[in-house]
Design a protein around this motif. Structure first.
Motif, PDB file in Angstrom:
ATOM      1  N   LYS A 204     -48.743 -34.562  -4.032  1.00 56.56           N
ATOM      2  CA  LYS A 204     -49.576 -33.367  -4.112  1.00 56.56           C
ATOM      3  C   LYS A 204     -51.044 -33.729  -4.278  1.00 56.56           C
ATOM      4  CE  LYS A 204     -50.009 -29.001  -6.642  1.00 56.56           C
ATOM      5  NZ  LYS A 204     -49.458 -28.167  -7.749  1.00 56.56           N
TER       6      LYS A 204
ATOM      7  N   GLY B  89     -52.951 -32.644  -1.164  1.00 53.84           N
ATOM      8  CA  GLY B  89     -53.394 -31.313  -1.560  1.00 53.84           C
ATOM      9  C   GLY B  89     -52.279 -30.389  -1.996  1.00 53.84           C
ATOM     10  N   LYS B  90     -51.087 -30.588  -1.490  1.00 56.00           N
ATOM     11  CA  LYS B  90     -49.932 -29.807  -1.896  1.00 56.00           C
ATOM     12  C   LYS B  90     -48.674 -30.598  -1.584  1.00 56.00           C
ATOM     13  CE  LYS B  90     -49.503 -27.253   2.466  1.00 56.00           C
ATOM     14  NZ  LYS B  90     -49.371 -25.908   3.085  1.00 56.00           N
ATOM     15  N   TYR B  91     -47.608 -30.243  -2.289  1.00 55.63           N
ATOM     16  CA  TYR B  91     -46.352 -30.957  -2.078  1.00 55.63           C
ATOM     17  C   TYR B  91     -45.512 -30.233  -1.040  1.00 55.63           C
ATOM     18  CZ  TYR B  91     -41.599 -32.601  -2.736  1.00 55.63           C
ATOM     19  OH  TYR B  91     -40.329 -33.089  -2.511  1.00 55.63           O
ATOM     20  N   GLU B  92     -45.126 -30.958  -0.016  1.00 58.15           N
ATOM     21  CA  GLU B  92     -44.232 -30.432   0.999  1.00 58.15           C
ATOM     22  C   GLU B  92     -43.073 -31.405   1.156  1.00 58.15           C
ATOM     23  OE1 GLU B  92     -46.320 -29.842   4.592  1.00 58.15           O
ATOM     24  OE2 GLU B  92     -47.470 -28.099   3.874  1.00 58.15           O
TER      25      GLU B  92
END
Length: 500
Positions: free
Chosen positions: A375, A379-382
């Motif tokens: 993340k 920038g974000k967890y995928e």
């Protein structure tokens, strides 16, 4: 006078028409056929049939006569760390899950409804809310315990005792109780003592019970150590006297509970569950340092300091709850030098669970850091492609293997066999118990101990709060009018006293 006479004449005519219609309806069929007026009267006074109401009545009668489903489960403590995992495991297994929660704004429960569970209001300290929660329930999973701001004795002993008695009266067929490992060894710790007493109460009851003694969970370690070390915050460790804890994943514990609730051989048994390895506080900190790449700022708190804090807090009524919770330090100090055992092979075999399917702490903390670092970098967890599907499939396979009874699932000698119970029987007993609790509460409210004046507890509270409100109002008026409180009192006395 003419108006009054006309009114009574109309009433008399209506009464005559009504009597004629009743006689016509009760007359033989051939008499009705000979008169058009009779046919008209019969049609006019034919009772209307509410088909929806009839369907509802038939539905209620059918429901009352039906047997309690073996897949109906009531979960206590469903919003807690373990309780929410229990709800999810039983829902995934196809059970009908009901959750009894307190009516509190700071305890969200909408996620339980989104999952498919039924949520009802109930509180262990309000006896009148307990019986109705058990209607149509086959199995009870008890994961509840008092919150920090609640009284442990009132919730975990008095409330649980009444609830167990209600379950016994309403013929609940399975009761799974979550206890604490080695609770019988630490009777000076209030919660441990209450857990042990509850186990003895279940053993004396007629319920088909199972006690699950659990160790510590992995989930709180994330906020206590993993997050703090990553943010360069201070973490607190012990002086090395603690023998450690076999931490376990709450999902594994929920699966153990589901396995115990679905097997006859676990009735009347006390099963200790835990993780595959014992971890001390220093080892947990070292693991977080290794996986995060950060050096922890550790502040060591000796057990003697915590014991002294517990002793000081026990001297004051407002901090007695803090003192009781600090008594858990005695668990570590009294167990100093002892060996902490992991979950035994016998417990795994009794539950029918594969030891390789339990999660390890280093895997759990490592998964947390993997998601955090991903993340931070992206920038974000995928999740990766197919990752969520694989996790869901693995959890489903573990659950199905855990709840599979097998051919050797037999009731232990001396344990009561399961019996069929109708919803009508439970509903009738619920009404009787609820009336009993409401009558007792009404008698207590009307008793001498609840008088508003005198030396009773209620009078003390009412008079004390009235005095506090009066002082607060006096200070406000002193600020607003620049008249001192003593002058205000003299003025009031002068107003309400006699001229003499």
């Amino acid at each position: 006078t003419s108006l009054v006479t006309g009114f009574f004449a109309i009433v008399a005519c209506c009464a005559a028409v009504r009597r004629r219609a009743v006689l016509t309806a009760a007359a033989p069929t051939n008499a009705v056929r000979g008169s058009a007026t009779s046919r008209q009267a019969t049609i006019m006074f034919e009772p209307e049939v509410d088909e929806e109401e009839d369907v509802d009545v038939i539905g209620r009668l059918t429901e009352n006569a039906s047997m309690v489903s073996k897949t109906s489960v009531l979960v206590l403590g469903a919003t807690g760390t373990l309780g929410r995992q229990v709800v999810r495991q039983f829902l995934n297994a196809g059970y009908s899950v009901r959750c009894m929660v307190r009516n509190r704004a700071d305890r969200p429960f909408s996620f339980l409804v989104d999952w498919g569970a039924q949520v009802i209001e109930g509180n262990l300290v309000r006896k009148e809310t307990l019986p109705s929660a058990l209607i149509g329930v086959h199995t009870v999973i008890d994961c509840a315990t008092a919150n920090p701001e609640e009284n442990t004795y009132n919730v975990d002993w008095e409330g649980k005792k009444t609830f167990i008695q209600c379950c016994e009266k309403m013929d609940i067929q399975r009761y799974v109780f979550l206890s604490i490992k080695d609770c019988e060894k630490y009777q000076s710790v209030p919660l441990m003592q209450i857990k042990h007493l509850t186990e003895k109460l279940l053993a004396k009851s007629s319920l088909r019970y199972t006690v699950i003694r659990a160790t510590g969970f992995m989930q709180p370690l994330v906020s206590q150590y993993a997050v703090s070390i990553l943010d360069d915050q201070k973490v607190y460790g012990d002086d090395g006297t603690s023998p450690g804890i076999a931490y376990m994943d709450s999902q594994d514990c929920a699966r153990f509970i589901a396995a115990a609730a679905t097997k006859e051989r676990t009735v009347g048994k006390t099963i200790t569950v835990g993780g595959p390895k014992v971890w001390s506080t220093s080892e947990v900190i070292e693991l977080c340092e290794k996986l995060s790449g950060r050096k922890a700022d550790v502040s060591t708190v000796p057990s003697a300091v915590l014991q002294l804090t517990q002793a000081v807090a026990g001297c004051f009524e407002f901090s007695i709850d803090v003192a009781e919770r600090l008594r858990f330090v005695e668990v570590n100090s009294q167990n100093n030098g002892g060996m902490v055992e992991v979950m035994s092979e016998e417990a795994y075999d009794l539950l029918g669970v594969d030891p390789d399917n339990t999660r390890k702490l280093d895997d759990y903390i490592g998964e947390y850091y993997r998601r955090v670092f991903k993340k931070l970098t992206k920038g974000k967890y995928e999740p990766e492609a197919g990752e969520l599907e694989k996790e869901k499939e693995d959890e489903e396979n573990k659950l199905q293997r855990a709840i599979r009874a097998g051919q050797q699932d037999a009731l232990s000698p001396g344990q009561p066999a399961e019996k069929d119970v109708t919803i009508l029987e439970q509903r009738d007993m619920s009404d009787r118990l609820q009336k009993l609790f409401e009558d007792k509460k009404l008698a207590w409210l009307e008793g001498q101990e609840n008088k508003w004046f005198g030396w009773t507890n209620v009078a003390e509270v009412v008079n004390g709060r009235s005095a506090m409100m009066g002082v607060g109002l006096g200070l406000f008026t002193e600020w607003a009018t620049e008249v001192s409180m003593s002058k205000q009192i003299d003025t009031l006395l002068a107003i309400f006293s006699s001229p003499s």
